[in-house]
Design a protein around this motif. Structure first.
Motif, PDB file in Angstrom:
ATOM      1  N   LEU A 365     129.732 -23.110  92.413  1.00 45.84           N
ATOM      2  CA  LEU A 365     130.794 -23.743  93.188  1.00 45.84           C
ATOM      3  C   LEU A 365     131.874 -22.733  93.583  1.00 45.84           C
ATOM      4  CD1 LEU A 365     131.193 -27.118  91.247  1.00 45.84           C
ATOM      5  CD2 LEU A 365     130.150 -26.763  93.488  1.00 45.84           C
ATOM      6  N   VAL A 366     132.152 -21.801  92.691  1.00 47.88           N
ATOM      7  CA  VAL A 366     133.118 -20.746  93.045  1.00 47.88           C
ATOM      8  C   VAL A 366     132.616 -19.952  94.242  1.00 47.88           C
ATOM      9  CG1 VAL A 366     134.146 -18.590  92.239  1.00 47.88           C
ATOM     10  CG2 VAL A 366     134.127 -20.587  90.744  1.00 47.88           C
ATOM     11  N   GLU A 367     131.315 -19.623  94.233  1.00 49.44           N
ATOM     12  CA  GLU A 367     130.737 -18.895  95.366  1.00 49.44           C
ATOM     13  C   GLU A 367     130.772 -19.751  96.631  1.00 49.44           C
ATOM     14  OE1 GLU A 367     126.863 -17.751  94.204  1.00 49.44           O
ATOM     15  OE2 GLU A 367     127.517 -16.335  92.652  1.00 49.44           O
ATOM     16  N   VAL A 368     130.480 -21.072  96.465  1.00 48.21           N
ATOM     17  CA  VAL A 368     130.495 -21.954  97.638  1.00 48.21           C
ATOM     18  C   VAL A 368     131.902 -22.031  98.225  1.00 48.21           C
ATOM     19  CG1 VAL A 368     130.255 -24.353  98.358  1.00 48.21           C
ATOM     20  CG2 VAL A 368     128.492 -23.311  96.947  1.00 48.21           C
ATOM     21  N   HIS A 370     134.225 -19.813  97.997  1.00 49.91           N
ATOM     22  CA  HIS A 370     134.522 -18.530  98.634  1.00 49.91           C
ATOM     23  C   HIS A 370     133.856 -18.438 100.013  1.00 49.91           C
ATOM     24  CE1 HIS A 370     135.429 -14.292  99.030  1.00 49.91           C
ATOM     25  NE2 HIS A 370     134.123 -14.014  99.158  1.00 49.91           N
ATOM     26  N   LYS A 371     132.591 -18.833 100.064  1.00 49.67           N
ATOM     27  CA  LYS A 371     131.884 -18.796 101.347  1.00 49.67           C
ATOM     28  C   LYS A 371     132.498 -19.791 102.333  1.00 49.67           C
ATOM     29  CE  LYS A 371     127.405 -17.304  99.512  1.00 49.67           C
ATOM     30  NZ  LYS A 371     125.982 -17.657  99.333  1.00 49.67           N
ATOM     31  N   SER A 372     132.941 -20.953 101.836  1.00 48.51           N
ATOM     32  CA  SER A 372     133.562 -21.937 102.725  1.00 48.51           C
ATOM     33  C   SER A 372     134.852 -21.391 103.335  1.00 48.51           C
ATOM     34  CB  SER A 372     133.853 -23.219 101.951  1.00 48.51           C
ATOM     35  OG  SER A 372     132.660 -23.798 101.484  1.00 48.51           O
ATOM     36  N   GLU A 373     135.618 -20.688 102.525  1.00 49.47           N
ATOM     37  CA  GLU A 373     136.850 -20.095 103.051  1.00 49.47           C
ATOM     38  C   GLU A 373     136.538 -19.073 104.138  1.00 49.47           C
ATOM     39  OE1 GLU A 373     138.759 -18.545  99.646  1.00 49.47           O
ATOM     40  OE2 GLU A 373     139.584 -20.480  98.979  1.00 49.47           O
ATOM     41  N   LEU A 374     135.488 -18.250 103.896  1.00 47.95           N
ATOM     42  CA  LEU A 374     135.094 -17.286 104.920  1.00 47.95           C
ATOM     43  C   LEU A 374     134.609 -17.999 106.178  1.00 47.95           C
ATOM     44  CD1 LEU A 374     133.174 -14.636 102.757  1.00 47.95           C
ATOM     45  CD2 LEU A 374     135.490 -14.465 103.686  1.00 47.95           C
ATOM     46  N   LYS A 375     133.852 -19.066 105.971  1.00 43.85           N
ATOM     47  CA  LYS A 375     133.319 -19.803 107.119  1.00 43.85           C
ATOM     48  C   LYS A 375     134.457 -20.452 107.917  1.00 43.85           C
ATOM     49  CE  LYS A 375     130.068 -23.488 108.195  1.00 43.85           C
ATOM     50  NZ  LYS A 375     129.098 -24.460 107.629  1.00 43.85           N
ATOM     51  N   GLU A 376     135.450 -20.962 107.192  1.00 46.88           N
ATOM     52  CA  GLU A 376     136.584 -21.587 107.876  1.00 46.88           C
ATOM     53  C   GLU A 376     137.337 -20.565 108.727  1.00 46.88           C
ATOM     54  OE1 GLU A 376     140.584 -24.206 106.793  1.00 46.88           O
ATOM     55  OE2 GLU A 376     139.206 -23.530 105.218  1.00 46.88           O
ATOM     56  N   LYS A 377     137.492 -19.371 108.192  1.00 41.25           N
ATOM     57  CA  LYS A 377     138.166 -18.332 108.961  1.00 41.25           C
ATOM     58  C   LYS A 377     137.351 -17.968 110.199  1.00 41.25           C
ATOM     59  CE  LYS A 377     140.560 -16.343 104.973  1.00 41.25           C
ATOM     60  NZ  LYS A 377     140.712 -15.160 104.091  1.00 41.25           N
ATOM     61  N   GLU A 378     136.020 -17.879 110.047  1.00 39.57           N
ATOM     62  CA  GLU A 378     135.165 -17.581 111.195  1.00 39.57           C
ATOM     63  C   GLU A 378     135.276 -18.662 112.261  1.00 39.57           C
ATOM     64  OE1 GLU A 378     131.299 -17.155 109.625  1.00 39.57           O
ATOM     65  OE2 GLU A 378     131.674 -15.220 108.653  1.00 39.57           O
ATOM     66  N   MET A 379     135.318 -19.938 111.814  1.00 38.40           N
ATOM     67  CA  MET A 379     135.432 -21.034 112.773  1.00 38.40           C
ATOM     68  C   MET A 379     136.777 -20.990 113.502  1.00 38.40           C
ATOM     69  SD  MET A 379     133.701 -24.212 110.692  1.00 38.40           S
ATOM     70  CE  MET A 379     133.955 -25.302 112.073  1.00 38.40           C
ATOM     71  N   GLN A 380     137.822 -20.581 112.797  1.00 37.78           N
ATOM     72  CA  GLN A 380     139.121 -20.452 113.443  1.00 37.78           C
ATOM     73  C   GLN A 380     139.065 -19.383 114.540  1.00 37.78           C
ATOM     74  OE1 GLN A 380     141.890 -19.638 110.310  1.00 37.78           O
ATOM     75  NE2 GLN A 380     141.914 -21.778 109.548  1.00 37.78           N
ATOM     76  N   LEU A 541     117.784 -34.037 113.870  1.00 35.03           N
ATOM     77  CA  LEU A 541     119.067 -34.667 114.196  1.00 35.03           C
ATOM     78  C   LEU A 541     119.653 -35.408 112.989  1.00 35.03           C
ATOM     79  CD1 LEU A 541     118.205 -36.139 117.717  1.00 35.03           C
ATOM     80  CD2 LEU A 541     119.632 -34.149 117.225  1.00 35.03           C
ATOM     81  N   MET A 542     118.829 -35.774 112.010  1.00 36.00           N
ATOM     82  CA  MET A 542     119.310 -36.495 110.846  1.00 36.00           C
ATOM     83  C   MET A 542     119.793 -35.584 109.739  1.00 36.00           C
ATOM     84  SD  MET A 542     119.208 -39.664 111.449  1.00 36.00           S
ATOM     85  CE  MET A 542     119.418 -40.306 109.797  1.00 36.00           C
ATOM     86  N   LEU A 543     119.607 -34.259 109.882  1.00 36.08           N
ATOM     87  CA  LEU A 543     120.008 -33.336 108.818  1.00 36.08           C
ATOM     88  C   LEU A 543     121.520 -33.307 108.669  1.00 36.08           C
ATOM     89  CD1 LEU A 543     117.642 -30.336 109.610  1.00 36.08           C
ATOM     90  CD2 LEU A 543     117.410 -31.993 107.771  1.00 36.08           C
ATOM     91  N   THR A 544     121.972 -32.997 107.444  1.00 36.51           N
ATOM     92  CA  THR A 544     123.404 -32.841 107.225  1.00 36.51           C
ATOM     93  C   THR A 544     123.900 -31.577 107.888  1.00 36.51           C
ATOM     94  OG1 THR A 544     123.017 -31.651 105.178  1.00 36.51           O
ATOM     95  CG2 THR A 544     123.234 -34.027 104.999  1.00 36.51           C
ATOM     96  N   TRP A 545     125.219 -31.435 108.021  1.00 38.65           N
ATOM     97  CA  TRP A 545     125.791 -30.326 108.766  1.00 38.65           C
ATOM     98  C   TRP A 545     125.440 -28.986 108.134  1.00 38.65           C
ATOM     99  CZ3 TRP A 545     127.386 -28.750 113.158  1.00 38.65           C
ATOM    100  CH2 TRP A 545     128.119 -27.552 113.268  1.00 38.65           C
ATOM    101  N   ASP A 546     125.409 -28.915 106.795  1.00 39.33           N
ATOM    102  CA  ASP A 546     125.115 -27.643 106.144  1.00 39.33           C
ATOM    103  C   ASP A 546     123.743 -27.119 106.530  1.00 39.33           C
ATOM    104  OD1 ASP A 546     127.512 -27.611 104.915  1.00 39.33           O
ATOM    105  OD2 ASP A 546     126.796 -28.495 103.032  1.00 39.33           O
ATOM    106  N   ARG A 547     122.840 -28.032 106.836  1.00 36.17           N
ATOM    107  CA  ARG A 547     121.497 -27.607 107.220  1.00 36.17           C
ATOM    108  C   ARG A 547     121.333 -27.559 108.736  1.00 36.17           C
ATOM    109  NH1 ARG A 547     117.346 -31.307 104.233  1.00 36.17           N
ATOM    110  NH2 ARG A 547     115.927 -29.880 105.277  1.00 36.17           N
ATOM    111  N   GLU A 548     122.192 -28.283 109.442  1.00 31.34           N
ATOM    112  CA  GLU A 548     122.063 -28.297 110.900  1.00 31.34           C
ATOM    113  C   GLU A 548     122.257 -26.892 111.480  1.00 31.34           C
ATOM    114  OE1 GLU A 548     123.686 -32.788 111.897  1.00 31.34           O
ATOM    115  OE2 GLU A 548     124.951 -31.051 112.200  1.00 31.34           O
ATOM    116  N   VAL A 549     123.226 -26.164 110.971  1.00 32.33           N
ATOM    117  CA  VAL A 549     123.538 -24.864 111.574  1.00 32.33           C
ATOM    118  C   VAL A 549     122.399 -23.891 111.370  1.00 32.33           C
ATOM    119  CG1 VAL A 549     126.023 -25.153 111.366  1.00 32.33           C
ATOM    120  CG2 VAL A 549     124.744 -24.203 109.458  1.00 32.33           C
ATOM    121  N   ASN A 550     121.481 -24.149 110.386  1.00 33.84           N
ATOM    122  CA  ASN A 550     120.361 -23.265 110.147  1.00 33.84           C
ATOM    123  C   ASN A 550     119.039 -23.874 110.579  1.00 33.84           C
ATOM    124  OD1 ASN A 550     121.957 -21.278 108.865  1.00 33.84           O
ATOM    125  ND2 ASN A 550     122.019 -22.542 107.019  1.00 33.84           N
TER     126      ASN A 550
END
Length: 606
Positions: A365-368, A370-380, A541-550
């Motif tokens: 979860l700590v890694e997740v 951390h990765k979420s924070e990086l992903k949020e910055k990329e999306m910004q 189309l039914m996949l969750t967002w975490d899997r949609e991007v991949n």
């Protein structure tokens, strides 16, 4: 220091020791002493219960037997020959009496008594004095007045007690019978049952070495006793009085032979009393010896249990304290800790496994995060770039609008109305599309835009037609996004018509209210797609967002338009909304778009 504080500060080992002392050792000795004192009473109670069980068994046999006797006599009572005999009045002469009784004695009685060696005699005596008997007419006639008087006082069924018929000890049973026409009591049936057969029902029941079971009637006359010389005698009035006070029970008497256990039972069905008598020592003597042996073994087992519990508590607390230290390190941020396995306690190994799994999940979860924070910055960053491109697209839009208006004016002057119509439509499309593509609009605005888009398609494809059937009252209440229908229409042209080498002929849009949502059906008449491809796109189309991007199911099938529209709808309105391919075959494809209702929507800027 308060008592609660003292208990709280004690170690687990001290608490376990005190618990063993006060809740195991002391109670074991106290209850062991009480058990030793009470065990004799319990053994006596068990002996009483055992004796009662034997009495019940004998009583059940007797009741079943006499009910069987009553059952086999029912055909006798209702037989026409019997009814004919009892209907004869007292005026019948001796010949008539003989001729009426003879068929019963020669035909009916043998058929009933066939195989019944337990019945000595069977007789029928009517109120008018007619008698039929398989043994002695005279004996039945002599006994009739007394039996008839007793049975009228006590009911339809009565055991008359012990007697001897031709020297054979019997138990006599008398039953009323009735005229089937008048339903009056017309006489009695007398059945003499060999007492030896009754005794057979009690044989095999053993109470110690000298105990026995005795059966008496309601007057205290002995029907059965292991000593046949006592048959027909009477028990003491004192003992009979004890039987009369209760239906069943037990008591003890002190005699020269020791303490005697006496249990008795009265049957409401037969009217018989069954009681047993046995010295208690014969039933529980062995159990008392066994009790003493058990007490010694129990004491040794308690000592052994104390030793094992002490060892168990020390081993248990040692591993719990070790796990406590690891948890303290984890609290301080050290997620590299690991609880080792191995030992005599499966539950502790499971606890260690859960602890290790928890630490591993925390690391993940700590890694997740951390990765979420990086992903949020990329999306910004992506969002800022998108805004920058949008601003570039809006530079001096009036120049483009004026140019399109100029083309429209030239077309009108020259009389080329198709060009004028297309220029006006193109200007409207341009004005609508350069706005924020993610902005929420009412479904009415999006439908107005797509109808303008259909205008250009109609000019381009002469055979193309379209239909839009959406309720005027529903459309303003439905939430929509800019440019959400056009990609699906373009997808229909490319994959439904062009890929199948068909010319575009039709696009239909229909609105359907479905509960809390509103569904748009977008239909074409192209060549469709295979079921496997349709199912794969719907699964993606039914996949969750975490899997949609991949997910590569959409990109590999060249359906980016569907993917983008679906993603925008879900990100804006939630996972309950989006699109799916409802149908697809050689006659065309149907895309369903699920949209929410809203009470207020932003209006289109001018």
């Amino acid at each position: 220091m308060t008592y609660e504080r003292l208990i709280y500060r004690m170690s687990i080992r001290t608490k376990l020791f005190l618990m063993l002392l006060f809740f195991l050792c002391l109670p074991s000795f106290v209850f062991g002493f009480l058990w030793f004192e009470k065990s004799t009473k319990t053994l006596e109670d068990n002996a009483i219960q055992y004796s009662e069980t034997l009495n019940n068994q004998v009583n059940d046999r007797m009741e079943i037997y006499f009910q069987e006797i009553r059952r086999i006599t029912l055909p006798l009572i209702s037989n026409p020959l019997t009814q004919k005999m009892i209907s004869a009045g007292p005026s019948a002469d001796n010949y008539d009496r003989y001729s009426l009784a003879l068929p019963l004695q020669d035909e009916l009685f043998p058929s009933i008594l066939l195989g019944r060696s337990d019945i000595l005699s069977l007789s029928i005596v009517s109120d008018s004095g007619l008698v039929a008997s398989n043994l002695s007419v005279l004996s039945a006639k002599e006994r009739f007045p007394a039996y008839d008087r007793r049975i009228k006082e006590n009911g339809d069924y009565q055991l008359m007690g012990f007697t001897r018929v031709y020297g054979v000890p019997v138990l006599t049973l008398a039953m009323k019978f009735y005229d089937t026409i008048t339903y009056r009591n017309s006489g009695i049936v007398i059945i003499d049952i060999k007492l030896s057969e009754i005794a057979g029902l009690s044989r095999g029941v053993k109470l110690g070495s000298s105990g026995y079971i005795r059966i008496t009637d309601s007057d205290g006359q002995i029907i059965y006793d292991p000593d046949s010389s006592k048959w027909g005698t009477y028990i003491s009035a004192k003992l009979l009085h004890k039987f009369d006070t209760k239906l069943k029970g037990g008591f003890t008497e002190h005699t020269s032979r020791g303490k005697l256990l006496i249990n008795y039972l009265h049957s409401n069905i037969t009217g018989l009393n069954i009681y047993s008598q046995v010295p208690i020592r014969e039933l529980v003597g062995g159990l008392i010896y066994f009790r003493s042996i058990t007490a010694g073994i129990s004491l040794m087992l308690i000592v052994l249990a104390l030793f094992l519990l002490g060892w168990f508590s020390l081993s248990l607390t040692k591993r719990i304290i070790a796990l406590q230290r690891l948890m303290k390190r984890a609290e301080l941020g050290d997620f590299s800790v690991y609880a080792s396995y191995g030992g005599s306690f499966h539950e502790l190994d499971s606890l260690h496994h859960s602890f290790n799994a928890m630490i591993s999940e925390i690391r993940r979860l700590v890694e997740v995060v951390h990765k979420s924070e990086l992903k949020e910055k990329e999306m910004q960053i992506v969002h800022r770039e998108s805004m920058y491109r949008s601003m570039q697209a809006q530079i001096n839009p009036h120049f483009l609008y004026n140019t399109l208006e100029l083309i429209n004016s030239y077309a009108i002057v020259e009389g080329v109305m198709p060009i004028s119509k297309m220029a006006s439509a193109l200007a409207h499309i341009f004005r609508y599309s350069i706005g924020n593509s993610g902005r929420e609009v009412a479904l009415t605005e999006e439908l107005n835009y797509i109808e303008t888009y259909f205008t250009i398609l109609t000019e381009r494809y002469p055979h193309f037609s379209n239909e839009v059937h959406v309720g005027d009252q529903d459309a303003p209440k439905v939430r929509a996004l800019r440019l959400m229908i056009q990609p699906i229409v373009e997808n229909a042209f490319k994959h439904g018509y062009e890929n199948h080498k068909l010319r575009p002929t039709y696009i239909g849009i229909r609105g359907i209210p479905e509960g809390d949502a509103y569904v748009l059906e977008i239909r074409d008449r192209g060549g469709g797609m295979e079921d496997a491809r349709k199912n794969k796109i719907n699964e993606a189309l039914m996949l969750t967002w975490d899997r949609e991007v991949n997910a590569d199911g959409i990109t590999q099938m060249d359906s980016i338009g569907l993917w983008n529209v679906h993603s925008r709808l879900r990100l804006t309105f939630g996972a309950a909304y989006g699109i799916e391919i409802a149908e697809s075959n050689t006659t065309g494809t149907v895309i369903k778009m699920r949209l929410p209702y809203a009470s207020e929507l932003p209006s289109e800027a001018g």
